[in-house]
Design a protein around this motif. Structure first.
Motif, PDB file in Angstrom:
ATOM      1  N   ASN A  35       0.792  -1.236   0.102  1.00 27.37           N
ATOM      2  CA  ASN A  35       0.185  -0.115   0.162  1.00 27.37           C
ATOM      3  C   ASN A  35       0.828   1.310   0.078  1.00 27.37           C
ATOM      4  O   ASN A  35       1.873   1.319   0.493  1.00 27.37           O
ATOM      5  CB  ASN A  35      -1.034  -0.236   1.154  1.00 27.37           C
ATOM      6  CG  ASN A  35      -1.320   0.939   2.221  1.00 27.37           C
ATOM      7  OD1 ASN A  35      -1.184   1.867   1.881  1.00 27.37           O
ATOM      8  ND2 ASN A  35      -1.560   0.614   3.307  1.00 27.37           N
TER       9      ASN A  35
ATOM     10  N   HIS B 248      -6.120  -2.076   5.954  1.00 28.62           N
ATOM     11  CA  HIS B 248      -6.434  -2.172   4.526  1.00 28.62           C
ATOM     12  C   HIS B 248      -8.094  -2.630   4.199  1.00 28.62           C
ATOM     13  O   HIS B 248      -8.169  -2.573   2.827  1.00 28.62           O
ATOM     14  CB  HIS B 248      -5.331  -3.109   4.080  1.00 28.62           C
ATOM     15  CG  HIS B 248      -5.584  -4.618   4.542  1.00 28.62           C
ATOM     16  ND1 HIS B 248      -6.289  -5.338   3.956  1.00 28.62           N
ATOM     17  CD2 HIS B 248      -4.685  -5.278   5.517  1.00 28.62           C
ATOM     18  CE1 HIS B 248      -6.219  -6.633   4.414  1.00 28.62           C
ATOM     19  NE2 HIS B 248      -5.386  -6.506   5.529  1.00 28.62           N
TER      20      HIS B 248
ATOM     21  N   GLN C  82      -4.509   6.556  -3.013  1.00 28.35           N
ATOM     22  CA  GLN C  82      -3.976   5.543  -2.471  1.00 28.35           C
ATOM     23  C   GLN C  82      -4.034   4.282  -3.314  1.00 28.35           C
ATOM     24  O   GLN C  82      -4.790   4.234  -3.968  1.00 28.35           O
ATOM     25  CB  GLN C  82      -4.667   5.283  -1.122  1.00 28.35           C
ATOM     26  CG  GLN C  82      -4.323   4.015  -0.145  1.00 28.35           C
ATOM     27  CD  GLN C  82      -5.440   3.814   0.688  1.00 28.35           C
ATOM     28  OE1 GLN C  82      -6.613   4.050   0.712  1.00 28.35           O
ATOM     29  NE2 GLN C  82      -4.724   3.249   1.796  1.00 28.35           N
TER      30      GLN C  82
ATOM     31  N   ASP D  90      -3.859  -0.038  -3.041  1.00 27.45           N
ATOM     32  CA  ASP D  90      -3.834  -1.179  -1.865  1.00 27.45           C
ATOM     33  C   ASP D  90      -4.036  -2.503  -2.643  1.00 27.45           C
ATOM     34  O   ASP D  90      -5.083  -2.661  -3.263  1.00 27.45           O
ATOM     35  CB  ASP D  90      -4.857  -0.649  -0.577  1.00 27.45           C
ATOM     36  CG  ASP D  90      -4.743  -1.807   0.373  1.00 27.45           C
ATOM     37  OD1 ASP D  90      -4.721  -2.768   0.245  1.00 27.45           O
ATOM     38  OD2 ASP D  90      -4.472  -1.092   1.559  1.00 27.45           O
TER      39      ASP D  90
END
Lengths: 298, 471
Positions: free
Chosen positions: B123, B224, B458, B460
């Motif tokens: 991530n 997450h 972001q 992930d």
């Protein structure tokens, strides 16, 4: 205070006092229906999902944890179909009876699977290392699973073993008769080509001699994209395709789009018990599936 | 292996003299007899092997015959000869798992067959803050390490490796190592390392090791799986994002239609909001209760009440003394036909209520003189809350809104007559169950007349084992 306490104890005892010999948790409706065929009212069956849900991506809901907590037997598909939720249910439920051993029955362990991948890489989509888990659409595999499941019920509840055996014999006779009926009816489907939504129909195709020529999902588990759908138009048009088939829980839009652009009918099949009006049990499931396919073959 | 060694040894003992017998030396009749017997036995063994191979070949021939019969039956169902029952039985046998495979896939002789399930979470993010994160302060609440706005610009988020497997028939084990980088404070850390019991009766579970406490909702969830890039302000302020420590947990699930779990934990009390591992290394206690169920097939709910009691010495925010944190959490999910991954709304809120009775001393060694530490009383109640709503458009996309608020305490050395609040908006795109990309905008008002407008990007992803997540 004392009276309240004894009332609470009474209530608790009442809640625990179960009229049925076994509590069974079935992950999918087809196994709930099969348990019902084999055990009748000897057991209490909780089914975790419905025909309108995508069992690949169920959440480990609190209600399901509560059901697994009380189960003597968990009956599921296996082959990693429930990998995203069943392990979590079992871990959270704190019920040693279904952790492993006789209380943990995976249908996939009782049969051979098709489409076992030779290489494993997630770039190929959401593939199952243990083979295609959608084998409830093969009546022969259903029967093989019924035999193993019946033995398991008898092992867990020996008092009713004779009844389970009797039920299996009755079911086997009825089922074999039904298979003959279905195979006769499905004769016109042999050799016909289908486009599928998800890779859910290999067992049905193999059984009835149909051929899958394409899938709406670009890769297993990835939602259909417009570019991929467009690429299917020519193939679907030119192959004398019987139908575009999808399960009751799947989004009808991609299949309808392809149908509009090719003239090939899109057919929603029940896929499991409860998937349509006719699919009230396993017999109805196959009756409905074959009726719907034969209807477009004419 | 053992057997072969044994027969070699036997051979050495027996064959040696037998070979010697081939020499012109007069043969010992006893040895000759034994030699003959060995030869006979070898011949027998060879025959048995051949028979076994033949049986196997026949079996596989029978198998393919059965498959063929099944295919024929399908090919000509109407004209099939009347005794179809045999064919049907044969077709069933053909698709049944071979007897030796029943009960699950055999591991085989491969030493790696028992390797634990390995999952790697990667991530990273890009963040743009209108206020310099290095000057960030929150009215009424000291910013504890690893929390706050995070770094400006590109950075690696928390990346972790997790190993999990059943230890044996009675225990399950999980081990998670994470790498994090907090303003240059780089480190790997054992995030979780615990064992769970598998076979305690009557709905009991015991967990021991290092793990995230089961208080509240988000606390036991890995970041997450969150719906937003960062944790709610209340989690940051009261639990340092997530409270985990070394300890033990007892949990009981009631045998009821409605899900009900009750439990408690004892922790070492080293990690924030505790500190100093008081009470001989049992410095923190929790109690929790969660209940949940369905309303029809389209609605599911989960609610909980929890408490965290700590006695801290020099916690990360400089607090020493007793504190009790109460949490109430509620989650409601609605989705058409219950397909929560394909659409629907999920609502969640958690309320925090924190009672403190102790003192504050400057946590930074630079300022404190051990003989005359700068101390002040820290007594009072603080509160925090968040409310989030996430709307799932389809399998791949969702959008969400979250509101955060904190209320500081009069008796705190950080008291301010301003209560921090924040609005966040997010949009997430998932390519599959294993990857997502998220964009988030936050309008953060940490102090009076100060606004930090932040944008986050972001990614992930999860490699390896397919996760099975909590509700």
């Amino acid at each position: 205070m004392k009276r309240i306490a004894s009332f609470a104890i009474f209530l608790f005892a009442f809640a625990l006092n179960d009229a049925h010999a076994l509590d069974v948790f079935a992950c999918e409706p087809e196994w709930g229906s099969l348990v019902h065929e084999l055990a009748g009212d000897k057991v209490d069956v909780d089914v975790g999902t419905t025909a309108l849900q995508d069992v690949h991506v169920i959440e480990a809901k609190p209600s399901l944890i509560a059901k697994v907590r009380r189960a003597d037997l968990v009956v599921c598909t296996g082959a990693e179909l429930e990998v995203g939720w069943l392990p979590q249910l079992i871990r959270q439920a704190g019920n040693p009876k279904v952790q492993s051993g006789p209380g943990y029955f995976m249908a996939s362990d009782q049969i051979t699977t098709l489409e076992k991948p030779t290489a494993l890489d997630r770039s190929m989509g959401d593939i199952h290392p243990a083979g295609n888990p959608h084998f409830q659409m093969d009546p022969y595999r259903i029967l093989a699973i019924a035999k193993a499941l019946d033995a398991r019920l008898a092992e867990l509840d020996p008092k009713n073993a004779a009844a389970y055996q009797q039920n299996l014999a009755t079911f086997t006779t009825k089922w074999n008769e039904a298979i003959k009926r279905w195979e006769a009816k499905a004769a016109p489907l042999k050799g016909r080509k289908v486009v599928v939504h998800h890779w859910s129909w290999i067992y049905l195709d193999t059984w009835l001699g149909m051929e899958q020529i394409g899938a709406l999902e670009p890769k297993p588990g990835l939602p259909p994209t417009s570019a991929h759908l467009a690429s299917l138009v020519d193939l679907t048009k030119s192959s004398n395709t019987l139908a575009i088939i999808r399960a009751a829980y799947q989004d009808p839009k991609p299949g309808d789009w392809l149908s509009e652009h090719t003239g090939v009918p899109a057919v929603t099949l029940p896929f499991t018990v409860g998937g349509d009006e006719q699919s009230k049990d396993l017999f109805g499931l196959f009756d409905s599936t074959i009726d719907k396919l034969v209807a477009v073959a004419k | 292996m053992m057997k072969r060694g044994l027969s070699l040894a036997l051979c050495a003992a027996l064959c040696g003299p037998a070979f010697a017998a081939d020499a012109p030396v007069p043969a010992d009749p006893a040895l000759q007899a034994m030699d003959a017997r060995i030869r006979a036995l070898e011949a027998d063994a060879q025959k048995l092997r051949e028979q076994a191979a033949q049986a196997l070949a026949e079996a596989s021939a029978a198998r393919s015959e059965l498959e063929k019969m099944k295919a024929q039956q399908v090919a000509a169902p109407v004209t099939a000869p009347t005794p179809a029952a045999d064919q049907q039985a044969a077709a069933v046998a053909a698709v049944s798992a071979p007897a030796e495979a029943t009960g699950g896939p055999a591991g085989g002789a491969n030493g790696n067959a028992f390797n634990p399930a390995i999952a790697v979470i990667l991530n990273g993010q890009y963040a743009h803050h209108s206020e310099n994160p290095n000057n960030y302060a929150r009215a009424g609440f000291p910013v504890v390490p690893d929390t706050g706005p995070g770094p400006q610009g590109l950075s690696l988020g928390e990346s972790e490796i997790s190993l999990a497997a059943n230890v044996d028939d009675k225990f399950y084990g999980q081990f998670t190592v994470s790498y994090h980088d907090d303003n240059g404070n780089v480190g790997t850390e054992i995030e979780e390392a615990y064992i769970d019991t598998l076979t305690l009766p009557d709905g009991f579970n015991v967990r021991a090791g290092r793990f995230f406490s089961n208080i509240g909702y988000l606390n036991s969830h890995h970041t997450h799986t969150d719906n937003f890039v960062d944790r709610p302000l209340a989690y940051q302020a009261f639990l340092g994002n997530q409270y985990g420590d070394d300890g033990a947990q007892v949990r009981w699930v009631a045998p009821t239609d409605t899900f009900l779990e009750l439990g408690g934990e004892a922790f070492r009390g080293e990690d924030y909001p505790s500190g100093g591992a008081n009470h001989s290394g049992v410095g923190a206690w929790t109690l929790f209760a969660h209940a949940g169920g369905d309303v029809g097939t389209e609605n599911s709910w989960l609610a909980g009440l929890s408490m965290l009691k700590t006695r801290a010495t020099d916690a990360d925010d400089g607090f020493s003394g007793d504190s009790t944190l109460y949490l109430a959490d509620g989650t409601w999910k609605w989705a058409p036909n219950g397909n929560t991954k394909d659409g629907g709304l999920s609502l969640r809120s958690e309320l925090f209520f924190d009672k403190r009775d102790g003192t504050y001393s400057q946590p930074n060694e630079v300022f404190s003189d051990p003989l005359d530490p700068l101390t002040a009383p820290w007594v009072g109640d603080r509160r925090g809350a968040y409310l989030e709503a996430v709307y799932r458009l389809n399998r791949t996309r969702d959008v969400g809104y979250r509101y955060d608020k904190l209320w500081s305490a009069n008796g705190s050395p950080f008291f301010a007559d301003f209560d921090p609040q924040r609005h966040s908006l997010e949009a997430t795109w998932r390519n599959s169950e294993f990857s997502f990309f998220r964009i988030q905008y936050s309008h953060d008002e940490p102090e009076r007349n100060i606004v930090d407008n932040a944008w986050y990007l972001q990614y992930d992803v999860a490699l390896g084992a397919h996760g099975a997540h909590k509700f």
